[in-house]
Design an enzyme around this catalytic site. Structure first.
Site, mmCIF file in Angstrom:
data_model
loop_
_atom_site.group_PDB
_atom_site.id
_atom_site.type_symbol
_atom_site.label_atom_id
_atom_site.label_comp_id
_atom_site.label_asym_id
_atom_site.label_seq_id
_atom_site.Cartn_x
_atom_site.Cartn_y
_atom_site.Cartn_z
ATOM 1 N N SER A 65 8.499 5.958 1.174
ATOM 2 C CA SER A 65 7.540 4.971 1.705
ATOM 3 C C SER A 65 6.486 4.506 0.711
ATOM 4 O O SER A 65 5.700 3.610 1.030
ATOM 5 C CB SER A 65 6.850 5.525 2.952
ATOM 6 O OG SER A 65 7.711 5.449 4.066
ATOM 7 N N LYS A 68 6.259 0.825 0.254
ATOM 8 C CA LYS A 68 5.449 -0.079 1.068
ATOM 9 C C LYS A 68 4.292 -0.687 0.279
ATOM 10 O O LYS A 68 3.699 -1.684 0.724
ATOM 11 C CB LYS A 68 4.940 0.643 2.310
ATOM 12 C CG LYS A 68 6.041 1.016 3.307
ATOM 13 C CD LYS A 68 5.478 1.682 4.547
ATOM 14 C CE LYS A 68 6.536 1.936 5.615
ATOM 15 N NZ LYS A 68 7.408 3.086 5.312
ATOM 16 N N SER A 129 2.164 4.292 8.027
ATOM 17 C CA SER A 129 3.472 4.105 7.386
ATOM 18 C C SER A 129 4.542 3.711 8.395
ATOM 19 O O SER A 129 5.703 4.109 8.289
ATOM 20 C CB SER A 129 3.899 5.381 6.641
ATOM 21 O OG SER A 129 4.896 5.098 5.685
#
Length: 446
Positions: A65, A68, A129
């Site tokens: 993640s 992102k 997230s």
């Protein structure tokens, strides 16, 4: 201040005595032994992109993640350009709905066909997230996640990343996308090197520092007061009030998958000193990965930066570096122009040593003629080169390749000389050449 191929002014150095630590090849290291338990790690100065520590930082690994950060960059870029507004709305697609219902993934529940504004989706992505919210943002910007992934890879190239592969907007493994992946194989997921992750974080903070306003929120409720309310606790447990609270922590993004392990890009500030740290596949001392390990190793990394390094200004903005005060000018009213630093030249240097540093000017070849001169007219503030800082062994202080150089510029305007002045110079040069010929001939007779 990174390395450049260009014409180097020989013997142009500014020697500065700094109280600094021992230097190691490929980077600057303090005296005490230091090791981060992770497959890769890097620590940089958030202001300049100077590399303070790195381990396996050029190896391409899973980033989960932390991907992102690229989605955040593209969204904030689109908002700045007026293409998207935080007040814009998005209607949930079947794909986004399906992913959002998998609570084994990090998600906020999204209703099929329901409308959400971009701000609440952005907060869910940045704080919690939330994966489905991230895909929703990708669809809003590019029409589909597949098209958004193309933007991610294109932007990565523009930002100077080198070891990267984006196959989705979230960092999930493609198998978690419920058969909706459109890029890469079933088991693929995003990959980057530690240097690329640090570069992405560096550019994100430089170009859109407002990201920290959201990334630094420890806790927030999604759709507070509705049936869909859910408490979002930031996965960055080093933020104030959370379990691994760390003084000065400001962001930025965690990431975890079976493939990538436990990853974290942390940003912190103390006494005006800003650092970016990256740990990838962090492990505890027994070699096992865990949520805790990434915060323990990040603390170690940031402590190293704050405790072992201090800022030293080598030259102020507007300074002329010794031996590189001027450049010759062809066809100008004056024969040379003063040059100076456009901004201050500074580094983070290890404490408690006697190493010396030098500032070396590298000129832009494209601005010089065959005789290494500028050609009039020359405007004030014209960038003519950059500064590279070296240690006493001649090794460059390392910086991210994408970091901005300290530039060298002209300090004044030089107008082009008129035809009469140029003619007189030519005549004068011819007379001088003729006189030299006569002297040589007469001398030869004797």
């Amino acid at each position: 201040m990174k390395k450049r191929n260009g014409y180097r002014i020989s013997a142009v150095f500014l020697s500065v005595l700094l109280l600094v630590g021992l230097l190691g090849p490929g980077g600057m290291k303090a005296e005490a032994a230091f090791e981060v338990n992770a497959s890769a790690a890097i620590l940089i100065d958030a202001e300049t992109g100077q590399i303070l520590y790195e381990k396996n930082s050029e190896k391409q690994l899973g980033v989960a993640s932390m991907s992102k950060m690229m989605t955040e960059y593209l969204l904030l870029e689109a908002v700045k350009a007026g293409k998207v507004s935080f007040e814009d709305t998005y209607q949930v697609s079947d794909y986004v709905y399906t992913v959002s219902q998998d609570r084994s993934l990090s998600n906020v529940p999204l209703r099929a066909g329901e409308t959400y504004n971009i701000k609440e989706l952005y907060e869910a992505m940045t704080i919690y997230s939330a994966n489905a919210a991230t895909i929703a943002i990708a669809e809003k910007i590019a029409g589909s996640e597949a098209e958004f992934v193309k933007l991610m890879n294109k932007k990565a190239k523009e930002l100077g990343l080198e070891q990267y592969k984006f196959v989705n907007s979230t960092g999930l493994n493609n198998k978690d996308l419920k058969g909706n992946h459109s890029t890469g194989g079933e088991a693929d997921e995003n990959m980057m090197s530690g240097r690329d992750v640090a570069t992405l974080a560096y550019r994100l903070l430089k170009d859109y520092p407002e990201v920290l306003e959201t990334a630094s929120i420890p806790k927030k409720k999604f759709r507070e007061g509705t049936d869909d309310e859910i408490a979002m606790e930031n996965w960055n447990w080093m933020l104030p009030s959370l379990v691994f609270e760390y003084e000065g922590m400001t962001g930025l993004k965690t990431g975890t998958t079976d493939f990538a392990g436990y990853c974290f890009t942390g940003t912190a500030e103390r006494n005006g000193q800003k650092l970016i740290g990256v740990v990838m596949d962090a492990q505890s001392t027994d070699g096992a990965g865990s949520y805790n390990a990434r915060f323990v190793e990040m603390k170690k990394l940031l402590d190293h930066g704050f405790n072992q390094f201090e800022r030293h200004e080598i030259a102020k903005a507007g300074s002329q570096l010794k031996g590189a005060e001027t450049l010759p000018v062809q066809k100008g009213k004056e024969n040379e122009v003063n040059i100076q630093t456009k901004s201050a030249v500074a580094i983070l240097a290890p404490k408690s040593s006697n190493a010396k540093y030098k500032a070396d000017v590298v000129l832009n070849r494209s601005d010089l003629n065959a005789n290494k001169e500028l050609t009039a007219p020359v405007e004030k503030g014209k960038v003519v080169g950059s500064v590279v800082v070296k240690d006493e062994k001649g090794q460059e202080v390392p910086f991210l390749k994408a970091a901005a150089d300290t530039q060298v510029e002209t300090a004044e305007k030089i107008e082009k000389a008129n035809w009469f002045v140029l003619s007189m110079r030519a005549v004068g040069g011819g007379i001088a050449d003729g006189w030299n010929w006569i002297v040589d001939k007469v001398t030869g007779w004797f």
